[in-house]
Design an enzyme around this catalytic site. Structure first.
Site, PDB file in Angstrom:
ATOM      1  N   ARG A   8     -16.112  20.266  25.610  1.00  0.00           N
ATOM      2  CA  ARG A   8     -14.770  19.456  25.832  1.00  0.00           C
ATOM      3  C   ARG A   8     -14.091  19.810  24.592  1.00  0.00           C
ATOM      4  O   ARG A   8     -12.836  19.697  24.858  1.00  0.00           O
ATOM      5  CB  ARG A   8     -15.273  18.041  25.959  1.00  0.00           C
ATOM      6  CG  ARG A   8     -15.967  17.685  27.203  1.00  0.00           C
ATOM      7  CD  ARG A   8     -16.149  16.246  27.476  1.00  0.00           C
ATOM      8  NE  ARG A   8     -17.000  16.090  28.849  1.00  0.00           N
ATOM      9  CZ  ARG A   8     -16.738  14.679  29.663  1.00  0.00           C
ATOM     10  NH1 ARG A   8     -15.946  14.020  28.994  1.00  0.00           N
ATOM     11  NH2 ARG A   8     -17.272  14.953  30.518  1.00  0.00           N
TER      12      ARG A   8
ATOM     13  N   ARG B 109     -28.279  17.297  31.702  1.00  0.00           N
ATOM     14  CA  ARG B 109     -27.874  16.317  32.422  1.00  0.00           C
ATOM     15  C   ARG B 109     -27.883  16.819  33.825  1.00  0.00           C
ATOM     16  O   ARG B 109     -27.008  17.573  34.215  1.00  0.00           O
ATOM     17  CB  ARG B 109     -26.975  15.175  31.970  1.00  0.00           C
ATOM     18  CG  ARG B 109     -26.812  14.935  30.792  1.00  0.00           C
ATOM     19  CD  ARG B 109     -25.641  14.097  29.957  1.00  0.00           C
ATOM     20  NE  ARG B 109     -25.993  13.347  28.723  1.00  0.00           N
ATOM     21  CZ  ARG B 109     -25.096  12.780  28.118  1.00  0.00           C
ATOM     22  NH1 ARG B 109     -23.971  12.476  28.758  1.00  0.00           N
ATOM     23  NH2 ARG B 109     -25.278  12.476  26.780  1.00  0.00           N
TER      24      ARG B 109
ATOM     25  N   SER C  24     -18.439   9.035  22.561  1.00  0.00           N
ATOM     26  CA  SER C  24     -18.503   7.602  22.780  1.00  0.00           C
ATOM     27  C   SER C  24     -19.309   7.006  21.505  1.00  0.00           C
ATOM     28  O   SER C  24     -20.269   7.459  21.240  1.00  0.00           O
ATOM     29  CB  SER C  24     -19.388   7.119  23.988  1.00  0.00           C
ATOM     30  OG  SER C  24     -18.508   7.198  24.967  1.00  0.00           O
TER      31      SER C  24
ATOM     32  N   ARG D  32     -17.963  18.955  32.801  1.00  0.00           N
ATOM     33  CA  ARG D  32     -19.204  18.354  33.322  1.00  0.00           C
ATOM     34  C   ARG D  32     -20.201  19.388  33.988  1.00  0.00           C
ATOM     35  O   ARG D  32     -20.176  19.846  35.152  1.00  0.00           O
ATOM     36  CB  ARG D  32     -18.751  17.635  34.393  1.00  0.00           C
ATOM     37  CG  ARG D  32     -19.657  16.243  35.199  1.00  0.00           C
ATOM     38  CD  ARG D  32     -19.066  15.246  35.844  1.00  0.00           C
ATOM     39  NE  ARG D  32     -17.995  14.735  35.729  1.00  0.00           N
ATOM     40  CZ  ARG D  32     -17.935  13.675  35.154  1.00  0.00           C
ATOM     41  NH1 ARG D  32     -19.236  13.075  34.684  1.00  0.00           N
ATOM     42  NH2 ARG D  32     -17.000  12.998  34.839  1.00  0.00           N
TER      43      ARG D  32
ATOM     44  N   GLU E  75     -12.590  11.687  28.019  1.00  0.00           N
ATOM     45  CA  GLU E  75     -13.617  11.268  26.857  1.00  0.00           C
ATOM     46  C   GLU E  75     -14.223  12.382  26.226  1.00  0.00           C
ATOM     47  O   GLU E  75     -14.543  13.419  26.930  1.00  0.00           O
ATOM     48  CB  GLU E  75     -14.626  10.352  27.765  1.00  0.00           C
ATOM     49  CG  GLU E  75     -15.671  10.144  26.615  1.00  0.00           C
ATOM     50  CD  GLU E  75     -16.768   9.469  27.464  1.00  0.00           C
ATOM     51  OE1 GLU E  75     -18.087   9.561  26.835  1.00  0.00           O
ATOM     52  OE2 GLU E  75     -16.758   9.078  28.629  1.00  0.00           O
TER      53      GLU E  75
END
Length: 425
Positions: A391, A264, A354, A279, A351
């Site tokens: 993460r 990404r 999801s 990130r 987070e």
């Protein structure tokens, strides 16, 4: 993708529901296109029926002894040819309108579930429950400081190889990443998921089918000379595993656990989380994905969330479950639970998964259906991270840090890593 019948027959419903997402829309133009397309379809069908009737009549007259070159037969054939020409014109106009309609529909997000809490942004999200006791302390380090001390990854040399926001895992760091991936896959396959390792490069149709395009084109890396993109998540290729298929109802649900590297651009996030593993442009993830009968998607949402939670519980990582409000939903989602893991060094929840129910939104874009006694229907899809590996590593480092500089690992991970802790070299 939204049902074009709703656009044509009930645009106010779409406007109201997307208004819950914070969008203000005037669907008059889109409704007009949908109505014109439907009118052309009806005209074409009527003409085709008339053409078929004339063709049948020509055949009957010839069978009854009429001369194929007789004036009455020739006149009928001429009428049939004129109809074919009109049908061809209508088909071309209908095709152009359908393309315009689809292009605009592809830019609209999914409608929120009636059960989704109302809200404008992340501040209106609702906490559902917590698990575990968060570790707290004054001298706890953040994960990148621990990784630096243990020499788990290289950042400066990675910039030399690629650019910023890439890391090269080294030594115990690389081993821990591999251990986490294997642990997650084994845990999920033991629960009945089928393991998948999909292509890392995906085509435009796959990105469009899952809802990534056209909305998130600038977030994705593209191979300029090919119709290929680096996948942003395994959700993309797994959605397309069954694109343009009809899955018999008795085969549902289909449940997949897919490992893949993810890529990404993180456009618009510069200045945020520039250090460490939170990130990155490239990261590893194990994705959970369900294809379910439309009558069973609500129960599936609860289960896929529980399966993602099971990873955090097995790794003894405290977390909380947050339900996203209407204004914070992802593009393809109608309802989402976020799992947020506790990072003791940062003193914050972040987070890590999801879990979303997408209803028939992706299935309509990808033409994935099922067939039961009620006929052929669009299938429902769900997805959830199970988990984001980097993460997870960050949370393990901060949660397990010891005063002697080592990092104690949870018991469930020891057989995979080969030791109960990370040691300074």
């Amino acid at each position: 993708m939204l049902d074009q019948r709703l656009v044509r027959d009930n645009p106010d419903l779409i406007a109201n529901e997307l208004g819950r997402r914070g969008m203000t829309l005037d669907l008059t133009g889109l409704q007009l296109i949908a109505q014109q397309q439907r009118n052309l379809e009806e005209q074409r069908s009527s003409l085709q029926a008339e053409g078929n009737r004339i063709g049948k009549e020509v055949g009957q007259r010839i069978q009854q002894g009429s001369d194929p070159k007789a004036s009455d037969v020739a006149e009928l054939r001429q009428q049939g040819n004129l109809i074919k020409q009109k049908v061809a014109v209508l088909e071309d106009e209908e095709k152009q309108l359908s393309a315009r309609l689809r292009e605009q529909l592809l830019s609209l997000p999914n409608l929120p579930s009636p059960d989704c809490p109302e809200g404008r942004d992340e501040n209106d999200n609702q906490e559902r429950h917590c698990w575990g006791k968060p570790r707290e302390g004054k001298d706890l380090l953040e994960h990148w400081s621990i990784a630096e001390r243990l020499k788990l990854f290289e950042t400066e040399r990675s910039v030399r190889i690629a650019q910023s926001r890439f890391v090269t895992l080294m030594g115990q760091g690389a081993r821990l990443e591999r251990a986490l991936i294997n642990f997650m896959l084994d845990l999920h396959t033991s629960k009945g998921y089928r393991e998948v390792m999909p292509p890392v490069l995906v085509n435009t149709a796959s990105l469009t089918g899952s809802g990534q395009l056209p909305k998130f084109a600038e977030e994705s890396f593209r191979c300029a000379e090919d119709d290929l993109w680096l996948t942003p998540t395994a959700e993309v290729p797994v959605t397309s595993l069954h694109r343009d298929e009809i899955i018999p109802a008795e085969q549902l649900p289909l449940r997949y656990a897919a490992y893949s590297p993810c890529f990404r651009r993180e456009a618009g996030s510069y200045g945020r989380d520039t250090r460490g593993l939170i990130r990155l442009h490239q990261f590893n993830k194990v994705e959970l994905y369900w294809f379910v009968h439309p009558d069973h998607s609500q129960a599936a949402h609860a289960q896929i969330t529980a399966d993602a939670e099971a990873v955090l519980q097995a790794l003894e990582l405290p977390y909380r479950v947050i339900e996203l409000c209407t204004g914070d939903l992802g593009f393809s989602s109608s309802r989402t639970y976020d799992l947020e893991v506790w990072l003791p060094g940062a003193g914050a929840f972040r987070e890590i998964s999801s879990c979303s129910i997408c209803g028939d939104f992706q299935a309509r874009r990808s033409a994935i259906r099922t067939k039961d006694e009620k006929g052929t229907r669009l299938i429902h899809t769900l997805n959830g991270s199970g988990l984001a590996v980097g993460r997870t590593m960050a949370a393990l480092l901060e949660t397990g840090q010891q005063s002697d500089g080592s990092v104690l690992l949870p018991k469930a991970l020891v057989p995979y890593f080969g030791n109960d802790r990370l040691e300074p070299e």
